[in-house]
Design a protein around this motif. Structure first.
Motif, mmCIF file in Angstrom:
data_model
loop_
_atom_site.group_PDB
_atom_site.id
_atom_site.type_symbol
_atom_site.label_atom_id
_atom_site.label_comp_id
_atom_site.label_asym_id
_atom_site.label_seq_id
_atom_site.Cartn_x
_atom_site.Cartn_y
_atom_site.Cartn_z
ATOM 1 N N ALA A 8 0.725 -1.350 -0.150
ATOM 2 C CA ALA A 8 0.391 0.342 -0.094
ATOM 3 C C ALA A 8 0.694 1.201 0.322
ATOM 4 O O ALA A 8 0.537 1.881 -0.742
ATOM 5 N N GLU A 9 2.109 1.020 0.780
ATOM 6 C CA GLU A 9 2.846 2.195 1.161
ATOM 7 C C GLU A 9 4.736 1.588 1.077
ATOM 8 O O GLU A 9 4.760 0.869 1.097
ATOM 9 N N THR A 10 5.335 2.198 0.775
ATOM 10 C CA THR A 10 6.699 1.891 0.653
ATOM 11 C C THR A 10 7.392 3.500 1.400
ATOM 12 O O THR A 10 7.754 4.082 1.262
ATOM 13 N N LEU A 11 7.781 3.093 2.265
ATOM 14 C CA LEU A 11 8.724 3.274 3.802
ATOM 15 C C LEU A 11 10.020 3.645 3.244
ATOM 16 O O LEU A 11 11.411 2.214 3.007
ATOM 17 N N ASP A 12 11.311 4.606 2.269
ATOM 18 C CA ASP A 12 12.458 5.000 2.594
ATOM 19 C C ASP A 12 12.767 5.301 3.781
ATOM 20 O O ASP A 12 13.001 6.110 4.120
ATOM 21 N N VAL A 13 13.411 4.340 3.898
ATOM 22 C CA VAL A 13 15.023 4.447 5.373
ATOM 23 C C VAL A 13 15.384 4.213 5.012
ATOM 24 O O VAL A 13 17.031 4.054 6.024
ATOM 25 N N ARG A 14 16.143 4.300 3.906
ATOM 26 C CA ARG A 14 17.931 3.788 3.283
ATOM 27 C C ARG A 14 18.572 5.018 4.193
ATOM 28 O O ARG A 14 18.121 6.805 3.748
ATOM 29 N N GLY A 15 19.601 5.016 4.740
ATOM 30 C CA GLY A 15 20.765 5.877 5.489
ATOM 31 C C GLY A 15 20.548 5.774 6.703
ATOM 32 O O GLY A 15 21.102 7.166 7.226
ATOM 33 N N GLU A 16 19.324 5.828 7.042
ATOM 34 C CA GLU A 16 19.135 5.920 8.316
ATOM 35 C C GLU A 16 19.306 4.599 9.529
ATOM 36 O O GLU A 16 19.163 3.658 8.918
ATOM 37 N N ASN A 17 19.532 5.361 10.825
ATOM 38 C CA ASN A 17 20.149 4.058 11.768
ATOM 39 C C ASN A 17 19.800 3.716 12.633
ATOM 40 O O ASN A 17 18.596 4.703 12.893
ATOM 41 N N CYS A 18 19.422 2.372 13.417
ATOM 42 C CA CYS A 18 18.892 2.094 14.168
ATOM 43 C C CYS A 18 19.371 3.602 15.065
ATOM 44 O O CYS A 18 19.846 4.125 16.111
ATOM 45 N N PRO A 19 17.801 3.903 15.860
ATOM 46 C CA PRO A 19 16.587 2.865 15.644
ATOM 47 C C PRO A 19 15.709 3.682 14.705
ATOM 48 O O PRO A 19 14.619 3.150 14.473
ATOM 49 N N MET A 20 15.916 4.126 14.393
ATOM 50 C CA MET A 20 14.582 5.353 12.886
ATOM 51 C C MET A 20 14.038 4.548 12.167
ATOM 52 O O MET A 20 12.861 4.390 11.752
ATOM 53 N N PRO A 21 14.522 2.702 11.556
ATOM 54 C CA PRO A 21 13.634 2.545 10.848
ATOM 55 C C PRO A 21 12.836 1.925 11.710
ATOM 56 O O PRO A 21 11.812 1.632 11.106
ATOM 57 N N VAL A 22 12.385 1.051 12.836
ATOM 58 C CA VAL A 22 11.669 0.691 13.833
ATOM 59 C C VAL A 22 10.915 2.019 14.292
ATOM 60 O O VAL A 22 9.633 2.040 14.275
ATOM 61 N N VAL A 23 11.454 3.033 14.002
ATOM 62 C CA VAL A 23 10.146 4.127 15.147
ATOM 63 C C VAL A 23 10.250 5.026 13.755
ATOM 64 O O VAL A 23 8.208 4.834 13.931
ATOM 65 N N LYS A 24 10.749 4.697 12.391
ATOM 66 C CA LYS A 24 9.607 5.010 11.175
ATOM 67 C C LYS A 24 8.514 4.424 10.732
ATOM 68 O O LYS A 24 7.879 4.706 10.314
ATOM 69 N N THR A 25 8.790 2.822 10.682
ATOM 70 C CA THR A 25 8.077 1.882 10.567
ATOM 71 C C THR A 25 6.591 2.041 11.317
ATOM 72 O O THR A 25 5.198 1.871 10.865
ATOM 73 N N LYS A 26 7.292 2.319 12.519
ATOM 74 C CA LYS A 26 5.428 1.989 14.019
ATOM 75 C C LYS A 26 4.837 3.030 12.994
ATOM 76 O O LYS A 26 3.880 2.654 13.116
ATOM 77 N N GLN A 27 5.708 4.447 13.089
ATOM 78 C CA GLN A 27 4.732 5.564 12.483
ATOM 79 C C GLN A 27 4.012 5.243 11.186
ATOM 80 O O GLN A 27 2.490 5.495 11.084
ATOM 81 N N ALA A 28 4.350 4.788 9.999
ATOM 82 C CA ALA A 28 3.712 4.105 9.360
ATOM 83 C C ALA A 28 2.626 3.386 9.129
ATOM 84 O O ALA A 28 1.886 3.375 8.120
ATOM 85 N N ILE A 29 3.267 2.181 9.690
ATOM 86 C CA ILE A 29 1.951 1.135 9.612
ATOM 87 C C ILE A 29 0.981 1.857 10.592
ATOM 88 O O ILE A 29 -0.083 1.395 10.201
ATOM 89 N N ASP A 30 0.938 2.541 11.482
ATOM 90 C CA ASP A 30 -0.161 2.985 11.882
ATOM 91 C C ASP A 30 -0.709 3.987 11.435
ATOM 92 O O ASP A 30 -2.048 4.723 11.933
ATOM 93 N N ASP A 31 -0.572 4.249 9.779
ATOM 94 C CA ASP A 31 -1.525 4.979 8.995
ATOM 95 C C ASP A 31 -2.105 4.177 7.996
ATOM 96 O O ASP A 31 -3.123 4.764 7.248
ATOM 97 N N LEU A 32 -1.737 3.011 7.997
ATOM 98 C CA LEU A 32 -2.245 2.290 7.562
ATOM 99 C C LEU A 32 -3.430 1.429 7.670
ATOM 100 O O LEU A 32 -3.713 0.558 9.069
ATOM 101 N N GLU A 33 -4.186 0.384 7.004
ATOM 102 C CA GLU A 33 -5.647 0.233 7.153
ATOM 103 C C GLU A 33 -5.538 -0.893 7.621
ATOM 104 O O GLU A 33 -4.025 -2.106 7.053
ATOM 105 N N SER A 34 -6.552 -1.767 7.875
ATOM 106 C CA SER A 34 -6.140 -3.042 7.931
ATOM 107 C C SER A 34 -5.219 -4.238 7.450
ATOM 108 O O SER A 34 -6.780 -4.058 6.630
ATOM 109 N N GLY A 35 -4.972 -4.915 7.024
ATOM 110 C CA GLY A 35 -4.440 -6.157 5.740
ATOM 111 C C GLY A 35 -3.409 -4.975 5.197
ATOM 112 O O GLY A 35 -2.843 -5.907 3.994
ATOM 113 N N ASP A 36 -3.163 -3.705 5.092
ATOM 114 C CA ASP A 36 -2.735 -3.501 4.301
ATOM 115 C C ASP A 36 -0.869 -3.482 4.192
ATOM 116 O O ASP A 36 -0.758 -3.977 5.546
#
Length: 84
Positions: A8-36
């Protein structure tokens, strides 16, 4: 990678180091519909274990697949996470 997912979406966290990939993934997944499905692109090798551990310990999230490819001489780790 063995399966194809329609993201449904692509999150580009290239160049980011821990913990930012997880932090930004959580933020992005919270905005998606169930099943996305969210496709996450990262260059941090630790993102494989970090996102895997986060998904295992988080209700309502499923890590579907992880893999890696080379893009312009850089290893890119691709993760597919579903919001359940």
């Amino acid at each position: 990678m063995t399966q194809e997912f329609t993201a449904a979406e692509t999150l580009d966290v290239r160049g980011e180091n821990c913990p930012m990939p997880v932090v930004k993934t959580k933020q992005a997944i919270d905005d998606l519909e169930s099943g996305d499905v969210l496709e996450v692109l990262a260059t941090d090798p630790g993102s494989e274990s970090d996102l895997g551990g986060w998904a295992d310990s988080t209700d309502g999230v499923a890590l579907l697949e992880q893999g890696q490819t080379e893009m312009d001489g850089v290893t890119v780790y691709t993760h597919y996470v579903r919001n359940e």
